[in-house]
Design an enzyme around this catalytic site. Structure first.
Site, PDB file in Angstrom:
ATOM      1  CB  SER A 128      -0.916   0.028   1.220  1.00 34.85           C
ATOM      2  OG  SER A 128      -1.643   1.253   1.218  1.00 34.85           O
ATOM      3  CE  LYS A 182      -3.204  -2.337  -0.558  1.00 40.46           C
ATOM      4  NZ  LYS A 182      -3.311  -2.424  -1.975  1.00 40.46           N
ATOM      5  CG  HIS A 185      -4.716  -0.856   3.917  1.00 42.18           C
ATOM      6  ND1 HIS A 185      -4.951  -0.318   2.666  1.00 42.18           N
ATOM      7  CD2 HIS A 185      -3.942   0.054   4.556  1.00 42.18           C
ATOM      8  CE1 HIS A 185      -4.339   0.851   2.567  1.00 42.18           C
ATOM      9  NE2 HIS A 185      -3.712   1.092   3.708  1.00 42.18           N
ATOM     10  CG  ASN A 186      -6.996  -1.438  -0.490  1.00 42.00           C
ATOM     11  OD1 ASN A 186      -6.007  -1.247   0.208  1.00 42.00           O
ATOM     12  ND2 ASN A 186      -6.920  -1.544  -1.794  1.00 42.00           N
ATOM     13  CD  GLU A 189      -7.269   3.467   0.363  1.00 36.58           C
ATOM     14  OE1 GLU A 189      -6.316   2.716   0.658  1.00 36.58           O
ATOM     15  OE2 GLU A 189      -7.547   3.782  -0.797  1.00 36.58           O
TER      16      GLU A 189
HETATM   17  P1  NDP Z   1      -1.017  -2.305 -14.306  1.00 30.70           P
HETATM   18  O1  NDP Z   1      -1.988  -2.918 -13.393  1.00 30.70           O
HETATM   19  O2  NDP Z   1      -1.452  -1.188 -15.168  1.00 30.70           O
HETATM   20  O3  NDP Z   1      -0.376  -3.469 -15.235  1.00 30.70           O
HETATM   21  C1  NDP Z   1       0.525  -3.182 -16.260  1.00 30.70           C
HETATM   22  C2  NDP Z   1       1.661  -4.183 -16.246  1.00 30.70           C
HETATM   23  O4  NDP Z   1       1.168  -5.502 -16.360  1.00 30.70           O
HETATM   24  C3  NDP Z   1       2.615  -3.966 -17.412  1.00 30.70           C
HETATM   25  O5  NDP Z   1       3.916  -4.233 -16.998  1.00 30.70           O
HETATM   26  C4  NDP Z   1       2.105  -4.996 -18.411  1.00 30.70           C
HETATM   27  O6  NDP Z   1       3.068  -5.381 -19.362  1.00 30.70           O
HETATM   28  C5  NDP Z   1       1.808  -6.124 -17.484  1.00 30.70           C
HETATM   29  N1  NDP Z   1       0.918  -7.127 -18.057  1.00 30.70           N
HETATM   30  C6  NDP Z   1      -0.409  -7.008 -18.295  1.00 30.70           C
HETATM   31  N2  NDP Z   1      -0.890  -8.163 -18.807  1.00 30.70           N
HETATM   32  C7  NDP Z   1       0.152  -9.017 -18.885  1.00 30.70           C
HETATM   33  C8  NDP Z   1       0.280 -10.358 -19.312  1.00 30.70           C
HETATM   34  N3  NDP Z   1      -0.782 -11.067 -19.739  1.00 30.70           N
HETATM   35  N4  NDP Z   1       1.510 -10.926 -19.271  1.00 30.70           N
HETATM   36  C9  NDP Z   1       2.554 -10.242 -18.813  1.00 30.70           C
HETATM   37  N5  NDP Z   1       2.495  -8.978 -18.377  1.00 30.70           N
HETATM   38  C10 NDP Z   1       1.305  -8.363 -18.408  1.00 30.70           C
HETATM   39  O7  NDP Z   1       0.301  -1.819 -13.498  1.00 30.70           O
HETATM   40  P2  NDP Z   1       0.434  -1.048 -12.105  1.00 30.70           P
HETATM   41  O8  NDP Z   1       1.888  -0.821 -11.944  1.00 30.70           O
HETATM   42  O9  NDP Z   1      -0.496   0.110 -11.988  1.00 30.70           O
HETATM   43  O10 NDP Z   1      -0.073  -2.104 -11.008  1.00 30.70           O
HETATM   44  C11 NDP Z   1       0.511  -3.363 -10.862  1.00 30.70           C
HETATM   45  C12 NDP Z   1      -0.188  -4.101  -9.745  1.00 30.70           C
HETATM   46  O11 NDP Z   1      -0.053  -3.348  -8.535  1.00 30.70           O
HETATM   47  C13 NDP Z   1      -1.697  -4.274  -9.931  1.00 30.70           C
HETATM   48  O12 NDP Z   1      -2.087  -5.498  -9.361  1.00 30.70           O
HETATM   49  C14 NDP Z   1      -2.286  -3.137  -9.142  1.00 30.70           C
HETATM   50  O13 NDP Z   1      -3.613  -3.390  -8.717  1.00 30.70           O
HETATM   51  C15 NDP Z   1      -1.315  -3.105  -7.961  1.00 30.70           C
HETATM   52  N6  NDP Z   1      -1.259  -1.848  -7.239  1.00 30.70           N
HETATM   53  C16 NDP Z   1      -1.306  -0.682  -7.901  1.00 30.70           C
HETATM   54  C17 NDP Z   1      -1.262   0.527  -7.187  1.00 30.70           C
HETATM   55  C18 NDP Z   1      -1.262   1.808  -7.912  1.00 30.70           C
HETATM   56  O14 NDP Z   1      -1.282   2.857  -7.234  1.00 30.70           O
HETATM   57  N7  NDP Z   1      -1.214   1.814  -9.235  1.00 30.70           N
HETATM   58  C19 NDP Z   1      -1.150   0.546  -5.734  1.00 30.70           C
HETATM   59  C20 NDP Z   1      -1.021  -0.737  -5.139  1.00 30.70           C
HETATM   60  C21 NDP Z   1      -1.095  -1.885  -5.879  1.00 30.70           C
HETATM   61  P3  NDP Z   1       3.205  -4.576 -20.757  1.00 30.70           P
HETATM   62  O15 NDP Z   1       4.037  -3.364 -20.447  1.00 30.70           O
HETATM   63  O16 NDP Z   1       3.913  -5.529 -21.658  1.00 30.70           O
HETATM   64  O17 NDP Z   1       1.828  -4.242 -21.217  1.00 30.70           O
END
Ligand code: NDP
Length: 478
Positions: A128, A182, A185-186, A189
């Site tokens: 988080s 987690k 937590h959300n 939130e």
């Molecule tokens: P996203 O959820 O937007 O995911 C994008 C990433 O996933 C890219 O690296 C993409 O690769 C990859 N991806 C998607 N599909 C596939 C696949 N089938 N095979 C391999 N790679 C894949 O990224 P975030 O960084 O925002 O979040 C990552 C995780 O963290 C999520 O679970 C999210 O819920 C969690 N999270 C996010 C927060 C936030 O503030 N954003 C906070 C806390 C947790 P490519 O570049 O090749 O498309």
């Protein structure tokens, strides 16, 4: 050079976690499905630490010291399964696969069981703090086996936020425990944000305070028992003026709140576990109602309000502060109680003092209050409900008159306060000597022969309602 950890999935969260690890002295192997993201990260931040560039999962795995630690930070859901399936054949017994995304804890339990059969550790960790936290120190909630934590803990504790010199990271419990915590937590939130919204609405519509004036009120509140990240940023958002129109920013934003689903998951789990997380539930429903744009327009035409013609007194602002504090406490109490229920259900030995402690920094619900909550659960005599800890029993008793006044006033003024009022109902429900559940049992017995227990005799009974209304001993069928 062997890397100590590999990160696959380098969108904002993965990239920031990788940079955080590298900045803390770990050698990090980088991988992303599209190589361009890897190169972008290296071009912008490659000098921040030791990175190893890889183009395939095979290369990633080959670059790691053993036991290998591979952290997956891809989109939650099917992409995690897809990456895990590709990784598993490349790994050896004892290697650790980490899912740091927002996965559902049931998925984590399933993946953990499947990988354990292959001699691999699967560790679901809740992270988080958003992008900023991932880079500079998030709150980290790791699940998985205790053995895997011995290999992983030192890295995670180093990159997490720290409060009073203590890392905001501790092993939570086996399989999906980290993701479960987690999720809760959300949920908290969601409730935290909703009670702030209700306070804002009361101060605006009840006391007539404009957003700029309220920014000062919230800043002031942030110096006392309400001190927290969310109250701090509320002052910032309310003080913000829209540059296009010169109006308060809150007045130009559409009043329909979005959600990604973790609040909903918390409520669904609460229902399944029989945990009364009513404050969290009402906050999820409040967002849903806010998004019913067409019905809201129609309702303004069709539904009468008949608000009472009353005005609030000088003490109203302080009353709202106290009501906010009490409602917030109840949301935490409900969330923590749900953790106790989950611990029983899933066999997790959840340490509520450690959980409250690791929420003190890095995460969105970080708050002064958590220091006292940590203390309450660290005490020899652990309360069975947070509200029973002497410090909180006392605090809520002090806030109670103001809390009742605020809810009553809100009802008279027609200002919706779903979480203020649901929290108060929970509080009153808990302490009530006799609940109308006795009548519910009577009704259930009459229409469905669901049976009941008596206050004065052991056993299970049924009344022959349609016959001579005599009572018979019955087999408990609920
Ligand atoms: P996203 O959820 O937007 O995911 C994008 C990433 O996933 C890219 O690296 C993409 O690769 C990859 N991806 C998607 N599909 C596939 C696949 N089938 N095979 C391999 N790679 C894949 O990224 P975030 O960084 O925002 O979040 C990552 C995780 O963290 C999520 O679970 C999210 O819920 C969690 N999270 C996010 C927060 C936030 O503030 N954003 C906070 C806390 C947790 P490519 O570049 O090749 O498309």
């Amino acid at each position: 050079m062997s890397a100590q950890i590999g990160v696959t999935g380098l969108a904002v969260m993965g990239a920031n976690l990788a940079r955080n690890l590298a900045r803390n002295g770990f050698t990090v192997a980088l991988h992303n499905r599209s190589v361009s993201r890897t190169d972008e990260l290296l071009a912008k931040h490659g000098t921040e630490g030791d990175f190893v560039r890889t183009e395939s999962l095979q290369e990633l795995v080959d670059s790691l010291e053993k036991p290998r630690r591979v952290l997956i930070m891809v989109k939650a859901g099917a992409p995690v399964d897809s990456v895990v399936d590709q990784l598993v054949p490349l790994l050896e017994e004892g290697d650790i696969v980490i899912d740091a995304g927002n996965s559902h804890y049931e998925d984590t339990r399933r993946r953990e069981a499947a990988l354990a059969q292959k001699g691999l550790h699967f560790v679901g960790i809740g992270v988080s703090g958003g992008e900023e936290g991932a880079l500079n120190g998030p709150s980290i909630m790791p699940g998985g086996s205790e053995e895997s934590y011995r290999a992983l803990g030192p890295l995670l504790e180093k990159i997490s936020a720290h409060v009073d010199g203590k890392p905001c990271c501790a092993w939570i419990g086996t399989d999906g425990a980290g993701h479960f915590v987690k999720m809760v937590h959300n949920g908290i939130e969601y409730a935290d944000m909703q009670v702030i919204g209700e306070a804002y609405d009361l101060l605006r519509s009840g006391a007539g305070l404009e957003p700029a004036e309220q920014a000062k009120v919230f800043s002031e509140w942030n110096k006392g028992e309400l001190a927290s990240f969310l109250i701090e940023i509320t002052a910032e958002v309310l003080g913000h003026v829209d540059e296009r129109t010169g109006k308060p920013f809150v007045d130009v934003v559409v009043d329909a709140a979005g959600q990604k689903g973790t609040g909903r998951w918390t409520v669904i789990s609460g229902l399944e576990l029989g945990s009364p997380v009513s404050g969290i539930a009402e906050s999820v429903f409040a967002r849903a109602l806010s998004s019913k744009a067409a019905q809201r327009v129609e309702a303004q035409e069709l539904l009468s309000g008949q608000e009472a013609d009353i005005s609030v007194g000088e003490d109203f602002v302080e009353d709202v502060r106290q009501a906010l504090y009490a409602s917030k406490l109840v949301s935490y109490a409900q969330g923590l109680d749900m953790l106790t229920g989950a611990a029983d259900e899933y066999g997790w030995d959840l340490k509520l003092d450690e959980i409250a402690s690791l929420w003190r920094g890095g995460c969105i619900i970080r708050a002064e209050l958590l220091k006292e909550i940590t203390k309450a659960y660290a005490a020899e005599q652990k309360p069975s409900n947070l509200l029973f800890a002497p410090a909180f029993t006392e605090a809520i008793a002090q806030a109670l008159p103001a809390w009742r006044r605020v809810v009553a006033t809100a009802v008279q003024l027609g200002i919706p306060v779903p979480v203020f009022s649901a929290s108060l109902a929970y509080y009153d429900g808990l302490r009530r000597k006799r609940l109308p559940a006795a009548l519910t049992q009577g009704l259930r017995d009459l229409f469905g022969a669901h049976t009941y227990q008596r206050v004065d005799t052991e056993g299970t009974f049924h009344t022959l309602w349609g016959e001579d209304q005599s009572e018979i001993a019955a087999v408990d069928s609920h």
